[in-house]
Design a protein around this motif. Structure first.
Motif, PDB file in Angstrom:
ATOM      1  N   ASN A  39      -2.469 -21.747  22.493  1.00 46.81           N
ATOM      2  CA  ASN A  39      -1.707 -22.049  23.696  1.00 46.81           C
ATOM      3  C   ASN A  39      -0.220 -21.851  23.481  1.00 46.81           C
ATOM      4  O   ASN A  39       0.501 -21.402  24.367  1.00 46.81           O
ATOM      5  CB  ASN A  39      -1.966 -23.498  24.144  1.00 46.81           C
ATOM      6  N   ASN A  40       0.275 -22.202  22.286  1.00 44.76           N
ATOM      7  CA  ASN A  40       1.699 -22.060  21.994  1.00 44.76           C
ATOM      8  C   ASN A  40       2.152 -20.613  22.079  1.00 44.76           C
ATOM      9  O   ASN A  40       3.318 -20.336  22.383  1.00 44.76           O
ATOM     10  CB  ASN A  40       2.018 -22.595  20.593  1.00 44.76           C
ATOM     11  N   SER A  41       1.263 -19.689  21.789  1.00 42.73           N
ATOM     12  CA  SER A  41       1.628 -18.279  21.758  1.00 42.73           C
ATOM     13  C   SER A  41       1.273 -17.552  23.040  1.00 42.73           C
ATOM     14  O   SER A  41       1.460 -16.344  23.133  1.00 42.73           O
ATOM     15  CB  SER A  41       0.940 -17.586  20.571  1.00 42.73           C
ATOM     16  N   ARG A  42       0.756 -18.265  24.041  1.00 41.12           N
ATOM     17  CA  ARG A  42       0.343 -17.630  25.281  1.00 41.12           C
ATOM     18  C   ARG A  42       1.251 -18.043  26.431  1.00 41.12           C
ATOM     19  O   ARG A  42       1.688 -19.182  26.516  1.00 41.12           O
ATOM     20  CB  ARG A  42      -1.100 -18.029  25.637  1.00 41.12           C
ATOM     21  N   ASP A  43       1.524 -17.096  27.332  1.00 43.49           N
ATOM     22  CA  ASP A  43       2.256 -17.387  28.552  1.00 43.49           C
ATOM     23  C   ASP A  43       1.270 -17.803  29.639  1.00 43.49           C
ATOM     24  O   ASP A  43       0.083 -17.515  29.564  1.00 43.49           O
ATOM     25  CB  ASP A  43       3.034 -16.150  29.017  1.00 43.49           C
ATOM     26  N   GLY A  44       1.777 -18.452  30.659  1.00 45.52           N
ATOM     27  CA  GLY A  44       0.951 -18.739  31.820  1.00 45.52           C
ATOM     28  C   GLY A  44       0.283 -20.085  31.831  1.00 45.52           C
ATOM     29  O   GLY A  44      -0.325 -20.459  32.830  1.00 45.52           O
ATOM     30  N   LEU A  45       0.347 -20.833  30.732  1.00 41.06           N
ATOM     31  CA  LEU A  45      -0.229 -22.172  30.746  1.00 41.06           C
ATOM     32  C   LEU A  45       0.730 -23.131  31.447  1.00 41.06           C
ATOM     33  O   LEU A  45       1.927 -23.109  31.202  1.00 41.06           O
ATOM     34  CB  LEU A  45      -0.493 -22.664  29.329  1.00 41.06           C
ATOM     35  N   SER A  46       0.189 -23.983  32.297  1.00 39.99           N
ATOM     36  CA  SER A  46       1.038 -24.973  32.958  1.00 39.99           C
ATOM     37  C   SER A  46       1.333 -26.112  31.981  1.00 39.99           C
ATOM     38  O   SER A  46       0.609 -26.313  31.004  1.00 39.99           O
ATOM     39  CB  SER A  46       0.336 -25.529  34.190  1.00 39.99           C
ATOM     40  N   PRO A  47       2.397 -26.887  32.232  1.00 38.95           N
ATOM     41  CA  PRO A  47       2.672 -28.040  31.370  1.00 38.95           C
ATOM     42  C   PRO A  47       1.506 -29.017  31.297  1.00 38.95           C
ATOM     43  O   PRO A  47       1.278 -29.634  30.259  1.00 38.95           O
ATOM     44  CB  PRO A  47       3.905 -28.680  32.028  1.00 38.95           C
ATOM     45  N   ILE A  48       0.765 -29.168  32.385  1.00 36.19           N
ATOM     46  CA  ILE A  48      -0.379 -30.086  32.377  1.00 36.19           C
ATOM     47  C   ILE A  48      -1.467 -29.558  31.458  1.00 36.19           C
ATOM     48  O   ILE A  48      -2.093 -30.319  30.696  1.00 36.19           O
ATOM     49  CB  ILE A  48      -0.910 -30.305  33.798  1.00 36.19           C
ATOM     50  N   GLU A  49      -1.734 -28.257  31.482  1.00 37.11           N
ATOM     51  CA  GLU A  49      -2.730 -27.678  30.586  1.00 37.11           C
ATOM     52  C   GLU A  49      -2.314 -27.834  29.129  1.00 37.11           C
ATOM     53  O   GLU A  49      -3.140 -28.126  28.252  1.00 37.11           O
ATOM     54  CB  GLU A  49      -2.943 -26.203  30.924  1.00 37.11           C
ATOM     55  N   GLN A  50      -1.019 -27.639  28.856  1.00 34.66           N
ATOM     56  CA  GLN A  50      -0.535 -27.844  27.487  1.00 34.66           C
ATOM     57  C   GLN A  50      -0.655 -29.307  27.088  1.00 34.66           C
ATOM     58  O   GLN A  50      -1.013 -29.622  25.949  1.00 34.66           O
ATOM     59  CB  GLN A  50       0.913 -27.364  27.390  1.00 34.66           C
ATOM     60  N   ALA A  51      -0.369 -30.207  28.033  1.00 37.13           N
ATOM     61  CA  ALA A  51      -0.501 -31.642  27.747  1.00 37.13           C
ATOM     62  C   ALA A  51      -1.947 -32.013  27.458  1.00 37.13           C
ATOM     63  O   ALA A  51      -2.234 -32.804  26.547  1.00 37.13           O
ATOM     64  CB  ALA A  51       0.035 -32.452  28.928  1.00 37.13           C
ATOM     65  N   LEU A  52      -2.881 -31.458  28.213  1.00 40.16           N
ATOM     66  CA  LEU A  52      -4.303 -31.752  27.993  1.00 40.16           C
ATOM     67  C   LEU A  52      -4.758 -31.252  26.625  1.00 40.16           C
ATOM     68  O   LEU A  52      -5.566 -31.906  25.950  1.00 40.16           O
ATOM     69  CB  LEU A  52      -5.139 -31.103  29.094  1.00 40.16           C
ATOM     70  N   GLY A  98       9.503 -35.138  20.106  1.00 42.30           N
ATOM     71  CA  GLY A  98       9.957 -35.381  21.477  1.00 42.30           C
ATOM     72  C   GLY A  98       9.156 -34.599  22.493  1.00 42.30           C
ATOM     73  O   GLY A  98       8.806 -35.107  23.563  1.00 42.30           O
ATOM     74  N   THR A  99       8.842 -33.340  22.172  1.00 45.52           N
ATOM     75  CA  THR A  99       8.072 -32.512  23.101  1.00 45.52           C
ATOM     76  C   THR A  99       6.663 -33.057  23.272  1.00 45.52           C
ATOM     77  O   THR A  99       6.126 -33.109  24.387  1.00 45.52           O
ATOM     78  CB  THR A  99       8.026 -31.061  22.600  1.00 45.52           C
ATOM     79  N   VAL A 100       6.038 -33.472  22.171  1.00 43.48           N
ATOM     80  CA  VAL A 100       4.690 -34.053  22.267  1.00 43.48           C
ATOM     81  C   VAL A 100       4.722 -35.308  23.138  1.00 43.48           C
ATOM     82  O   VAL A 100       3.844 -35.511  23.992  1.00 43.48           O
ATOM     83  CB  VAL A 100       4.144 -34.377  20.863  1.00 43.48           C
ATOM     84  N   SER A 101       5.725 -36.170  22.958  1.00 39.41           N
ATOM     85  CA  SER A 101       5.844 -37.387  23.774  1.00 39.41           C
ATOM     86  C   SER A 101       5.964 -37.052  25.247  1.00 39.41           C
ATOM     87  O   SER A 101       5.349 -37.689  26.107  1.00 39.41           O
ATOM     88  CB  SER A 101       7.059 -38.201  23.330  1.00 39.41           C
ATOM     89  N   LYS A 102       6.754 -36.039  25.548  1.00 38.88           N
ATOM     90  CA  LYS A 102       6.967 -35.672  26.953  1.00 38.88           C
ATOM     91  C   LYS A 102       5.695 -35.113  27.572  1.00 38.88           C
ATOM     92  O   LYS A 102       5.358 -35.435  28.714  1.00 38.88           O
ATOM     93  CB  LYS A 102       8.112 -34.660  27.057  1.00 38.88           C
ATOM     94  N   TYR A 103       4.996 -34.262  26.829  1.00 42.71           N
ATOM     95  CA  TYR A 103       3.738 -33.721  27.355  1.00 42.71           C
ATOM     96  C   TYR A 103       2.739 -34.843  27.627  1.00 42.71           C
ATOM     97  O   TYR A 103       2.104 -34.885  28.686  1.00 42.71           O
ATOM     98  CB  TYR A 103       3.142 -32.716  26.377  1.00 42.71           C
ATOM     99  N   LEU A 104       2.569 -35.755  26.682  1.00 43.00           N
ATOM    100  CA  LEU A 104       1.596 -36.831  26.859  1.00 43.00           C
ATOM    101  C   LEU A 104       1.989 -37.768  27.999  1.00 43.00           C
ATOM    102  O   LEU A 104       1.118 -38.323  28.676  1.00 43.00           O
ATOM    103  CB  LEU A 104       1.433 -37.616  25.553  1.00 43.00           C
ATOM    104  N   ALA A 105       3.299 -37.929  28.229  1.00 43.61           N
ATOM    105  CA  ALA A 105       3.752 -38.790  29.327  1.00 43.61           C
ATOM    106  C   ALA A 105       3.322 -38.230  30.676  1.00 43.61           C
ATOM    107  O   ALA A 105       3.072 -38.990  31.620  1.00 43.61           O
ATOM    108  CB  ALA A 105       5.277 -38.947  29.279  1.00 43.61           C
ATOM    109  N   LEU A 106       3.212 -36.908  30.794  1.00 40.02           N
ATOM    110  CA  LEU A 106       2.804 -36.299  32.063  1.00 40.02           C
ATOM    111  C   LEU A 106       1.404 -36.737  32.466  1.00 40.02           C
ATOM    112  O   LEU A 106       1.099 -36.846  33.660  1.00 40.02           O
ATOM    113  CB  LEU A 106       2.848 -34.775  31.963  1.00 40.02           C
ATOM    114  N   LEU A 107       0.548 -36.984  31.483  1.00 40.32           N
ATOM    115  CA  LEU A 107      -0.837 -37.341  31.779  1.00 40.32           C
ATOM    116  C   LEU A 107      -0.978 -38.776  32.273  1.00 40.32           C
ATOM    117  O   LEU A 107      -2.065 -39.180  32.692  1.00 40.32           O
ATOM    118  CB  LEU A 107      -1.708 -37.131  30.539  1.00 40.32           C
TER     119      LEU A 107
END
Length: 491
Positions: free
Chosen positions: A150-163, A194-203
């Motif tokens: 996922n890190n190397s692919r474009d087009g994933l939404s922030p929610i998909e990355q968070a999941l 910090g990025t991991v915290s932000k992604y998980l907060a979205l969920l």
């Protein structure tokens, strides 16, 4: 990093032909006999019928986007980047908790990364090249592989990355009977803490807001900022906190407010209910210092030497998300208005005083922002204050109180004259500009709050400026009456 191709014998070395097909033929696997009768090895590149591959239930893509171009390309050139597969039986044995979610358990292989390519191969009937990696299942590292992909692919939404990160967070440690720690998730996800915290907060946001982030109607930064809103007990996931977050998103969507302006509006709405003698339906947030710059063009931004401490209410505490650095913005504190025992009086003087209190709060909210006013607006207020020296002393006193409360500048200076002298000597252009703007804003507010004079065009302009600024002030009924009165006066 691409996976290494399997080593093959060169021609003349031990009778090897150097090709997979020749090796199969030498083993007697020709004609109608199953080409996979000779078990493949990990790392071997296979050419598979996509109908023999099942999607992976651990894939956190909510949808496969932009497939038309992918299908057209695969139809013309085939799948030119191999995916990763595992034997379905091996995957289900190593991940029993996911076995019942495998869509086609009867198929021989299951995907790791490569779902868009697999869908395109199915749509076009083309062969699916894939590298066999049963070791990922045996070592229980499928989650890492999916997140890395996922890190190397474009087009994933922030929610998909968070999941995907949340999937990694829930996995069991390969050597111990426990889930991964936060630090282990950070290390294996390949993001900062910090990025991991932000992604998980979205969920933790309401589903309506998550969907808005997924489809691109709300940015990840805006969603994370909304996720910091919490109820009076400090929870960000209660029904009350979710109601507050949804109200903030509604203001952003319907009134095109920035996330900061929406949170300011929530603060003012809660305080307005307090003045009306009502309990707020939801706790009232006081905005935290923003961590990212996203202001509108032409606005003034504080210089780097200025304090960046978080603004909180005196009644609340700040709390940083797990994994954030200490300097990151704190969670939003809350102000819980107390219901008045008696209904608010309707005396115009009382209404005027209540409006002044709300404007004062709006001024503080505006000054708490890193980007608080356009250059022209800031200059106009300073010029007005300079040209009215009689207003200067009161304006400086109010501006000093605001700035010290917001922890901007030398808060140790208790007298306004000493404070502004220290600001002038600081050689910090951002701080000096903020202080000058505060004095001009305070001059307008001190004048508008005076009870012994009627409002004029300058007072109206002050209230309207607050309403159109990031403070997102809502004009009170009394102020609207003054505007209507003045509009009837002939020039």
């Amino acid at each position: 990093m691409p996976l290494p191709r399997p080593k093959r014998k060169k021609k003349g070395e031990g009778g090897g032909s150097g090709t997979l097909r020749a090796d199969r033929e030498k083993a007697g696997l020709t004609g109608d006999r199953d080409i996979h009768a000779l078990p493949p090895e990990d790392g071997e590149l296979l050419e598979l019928d996509p109908e023999t591959i099942s999607p992976n239930p651990m894939n956190m893509r909510l949808e496969l986007r932009d497939m038309d171009a992918m299908i057209a390309d695969v139809g013309e050139r085939g799948v030119h980047t191999p995916g990763i597969v595992m034997h379905t039986k091996v995957f289900m044995e190593c991940y029993p908790q996911w076995a019942h979610k495998v869509k086609y358990p009867e198929r021989q292989f299951i995907l790791g990364p490569g779902h868009r390519r697999h869908a395109a191969a199915l749509a076009t009937g083309r062969i699916m090249p894939a590298v066999l990696r049963d070791d990922l299942a045996r070592n229980r590292r499928v989650e890492e592989e999916l997140v890395s992909e996922n890190n190397s692919r474009d087009g994933l939404s922030p929610i998909e990355q968070a999941l995907a990160i949340d999937l990694l967070r829930q996995r069991v440690h390969e050597d111990e009977d426990r889930t991964l720690s936060f630090d282990e998730v950070v290390e294996r996800a390949g993001y900062t803490a910090g990025t991991v915290s932000k992604y998980l907060a979205l969920l933790k946001l309401p589903q309506e807001i998550q969907q808005a982030i997924h489809v691109g109607d709300l940015s990840m930064r805006g969603g994370y900022s909304l996720s910091l809103l919490k109820d009076a007990a400090g929870s960000k996931e209660s029904a009350e906190a979710h109601a507050l977050q949804l109200r903030g998103w509604g203001l952003m969507r319907d009134e095109k407010l920035s996330v900061e302006a929406a949170k300011n509006r929530l603060t003012l709405e809660g305080q307005q209910q307090f003045h009306a003698g009502k309990s707020a339906a939801t706790p009232v947030p006081f905005p935290e210092q923003r961590e990212e710059s996203s202001g509108q063009g032409g606005e003034v931004q504080a210089a780097g030497g200025e304090s960046t401490e978080t603004v909180t209410s005196r009644a609340g505490n700040s709390e940083a998300p797990q994994g954030e650095r200490a300097s990151a913005p704190a969670a939003v504190a809350v102000i819980t208005p107390v219901a008045s025992a008696e209904p608010a009086a309707v005396d115009p003087e009382v209404l005027r005083k209540a409006a002044a209190d709300l404007r004062d709060l709006a001024c503080r909210l505006l000054l708490s922002e890193d980007r608080y006013a356009k250059s022209t607006e800031s200059s106009a207020r300073l010029v007005t204050a300079v040209l009215n020296p009689a207003e200067w002393k009161q304006a400086a006193a109010k501006a000093h109180g605001w700035l010290v409360e917001l922890k901007k500048g030398p808060s140790s200076k208790k007298r306004p004259t000493d404070y502004f002298a220290a600001v002038a000597a600081s050689e910090d252009p951002g701080l000096m500009h903020r202080a000058a703007f505060a004095i001009g804003l305070a001059a307008d507010e001190v004048r508008a709050a005076q009870l012994d004079r009627e409002w004029d065009a300058r007072d109206v302009a002050h209230a309207q400026f607050l309403a159109t600024s990031r403070a997102s002030y809502q004009l009170s009924e009394w102020e609207q009456q003054q505007i209507e009165r003045l509009s009837r006066v002939k020039p």
